[in-house]
Enzyme design. Structure first.
Site, PDB file in Angstrom:
ATOM      1  N   MET A 156       0.729  -1.142  -0.026  1.00 51.17           N
ATOM      2  CA  MET A 156       0.096  -0.046  -0.052  1.00 51.17           C
ATOM      3  C   MET A 156       0.802   1.345  -0.131  1.00 51.17           C
ATOM      4  O   MET A 156       0.757   2.101   0.944  1.00 51.17           O
ATOM      5  CB  MET A 156      -1.233  -0.034   1.296  1.00 51.17           C
ATOM      6  N   SER A 238       4.561  -4.994 -10.204  1.00 52.99           N
ATOM      7  CA  SER A 238       5.761  -4.526  -9.359  1.00 52.99           C
ATOM      8  C   SER A 238       7.092  -5.064 -10.127  1.00 52.99           C
ATOM      9  O   SER A 238       7.669  -4.281 -10.763  1.00 52.99           O
ATOM     10  CB  SER A 238       5.524  -5.159  -8.179  1.00 52.99           C
ATOM     11  N   ARG A 239       7.541  -6.220  -9.624  1.00 51.60           N
ATOM     12  CA  ARG A 239       8.823  -6.657 -10.305  1.00 51.60           C
ATOM     13  C   ARG A 239       8.431  -8.200 -10.515  1.00 51.60           C
ATOM     14  O   ARG A 239       7.934  -9.022  -9.624  1.00 51.60           O
ATOM     15  CB  ARG A 239      10.002  -6.674  -9.282  1.00 51.60           C
ATOM     16  N   GLU A 268      13.005 -11.093 -17.486  1.00 51.38           N
ATOM     17  CA  GLU A 268      12.565 -10.080 -18.178  1.00 51.38           C
ATOM     18  C   GLU A 268      13.811  -9.790 -19.204  1.00 51.38           C
ATOM     19  O   GLU A 268      14.987  -9.071 -18.927  1.00 51.38           O
ATOM     20  CB  GLU A 268      12.233  -8.921 -17.537  1.00 51.38           C
ATOM     21  N   HIS A 287       6.127  -4.791 -19.740  1.00 49.16           N
ATOM     22  CA  HIS A 287       6.726  -3.894 -18.838  1.00 49.16           C
ATOM     23  C   HIS A 287       6.408  -2.362 -19.232  1.00 49.16           C
ATOM     24  O   HIS A 287       7.118  -1.545 -19.588  1.00 49.16           O
ATOM     25  CB  HIS A 287       8.108  -3.719 -18.660  1.00 49.16           C
TER      26      HIS A 287
END
Length: 326
Positions: A156, A238-239, A268, A287
């Protein structure tokens, strides 16, 4: 007077390349792919500053080779898991990033991915282009409703909060998990803080907005996926390594969860032979969560100004390690 030497590891908006060039001796890597490690290490010798991407590993070896005159590391991204921040701080090198400007854009992209996965948009679009659409059928491409669902947010922070704001309009029940409870945000939105297990068990949608570190590596693995509902949708902007890709593949294949939408992968870019690419219930994009003209322009601007400020020992606009900011 000699201009400071800088390395920029990828093209950014031309106005800001020109700005950097006007204020430094610029070495620009113009290829679409990142510079290979050996090339990067050769190019950093004697530089005063570097503007880098997530794909560039900025570690102690690189800082050693660059030399003691290295004054600034400017990253064109919010995240900085590719940079050894402790090492930079020890050497009193400020590290810049580009927060805030991409928050809303990334939240919008999260919802784009979620809605496309929930309503099987890409799958049905392919169906049309393949010439398979013959008639309307009451059982074709049934998806999941988003409105009045239980929306679980992991992380958050700025982006997680913006995603939650958008969920209000869909009458969602919003639950969240974070390492720190955000009571300040609970005063602004109807957010319910829960532990990770409770979130996984109860959420129809789970959206990941956490940093990547030792604690969040494979945060979502086989055990966590098994706790999720069989109609649930997992969204990751996120990742990539926050999710165990092999466990995700098995969960999607066995219909333990309903769908996944990924802006990031591990590795990635994702290899062409990765089994996730064969699944209709896994939506993957390259991405692009911050990829709007306005946002990427602002990211270029901030990273360029951080770079030039840093080589001139002026305060960075945004600094990850403010204790060594000029």
């Amino acid at each position: 007077m000699n201009k400071p030497k800088v390395l920029v590891t990828r093209n950014i908006f031309p106005e800001w390349i020109n700005y950097i060039s006007d204020n430094s001796e610029l070495d620009l890597w113009e290829d679409e792919l990142p510079p290979p490690r050996d090339v990067l290490l050769k190019k950093v010798k004697g530089i005063d500053g570097i503007l880098c991407l997530l794909t560039d590993k900025i570690d102690s070896e690189l800082m050693d080779i660059a030399g003691p005159q290295l004054k600034v590391i400017s990253q064109i991204a919010v995240g900085f898991d590719n940079i050894n921040i402790n090492e930079a701080t020890k050497r009193k090198i400020p590290v810049g990033n580009t927060p805030d400007v991409l928050t809303s854009t990334t939240a919008d992209a999260t919802w784009s991915l979620l809605m496309a996965a929930a309503r099987r948009i890409t799958e049905s679009e392919r169906f049309v282009h393949q010439g398979k659409w013959k008639t309307w059928h009451p059982l074709h491409f049934l998806g999941q409703d988003i409105y009045k669902s239980t929306f679980g947010i992991i992380g958050m922070g700025r982006i997680g909060y913006e995603v939650a704001k958008r969920a209000i309009g869909f009458d969602c029940k919003i639950i969240y998990y974070d390492v720190n409870r955000r009571k300040d945000l609970e005063e602004k939105l109807p957010l319910e803080y829960v532990d990770l297990k409770t979130l996984l068990i109860n959420s129809d949608i789970i959206s990941l907005h956490t940093v990547l570190n030792d604690d969040t590596y494979h945060l979502i693995g086989e055990k966590e996926l098994n706790l999720m509902k069989d109609n649930s949708i997992l969204v990751n902007v996120s990742r990539g390594p926050v999710v165990d890709s092999k466990a995700l593949y098995n969960a999607l294949l066995d219909k333990k969860i309903w769908a996944a939408a990924l802006d990031v992968t591990d590795p990635e870019p994702i290899p062409n032979d990765d089994p996730l690419l064969k699944l209709d219930n896994c939506l993957i994009v390259p991405h692009i969560a911050s990829a709007s003209y306005k946002t990427r322009y602002e990211m270029s601007k901030i990273s360029a100004e951080n770079l030039i400020n840093g080589v001139n020992k002026k305060s960075l606009i945004t600094c990850v390690n403010p204790e060594v900011n000029y």
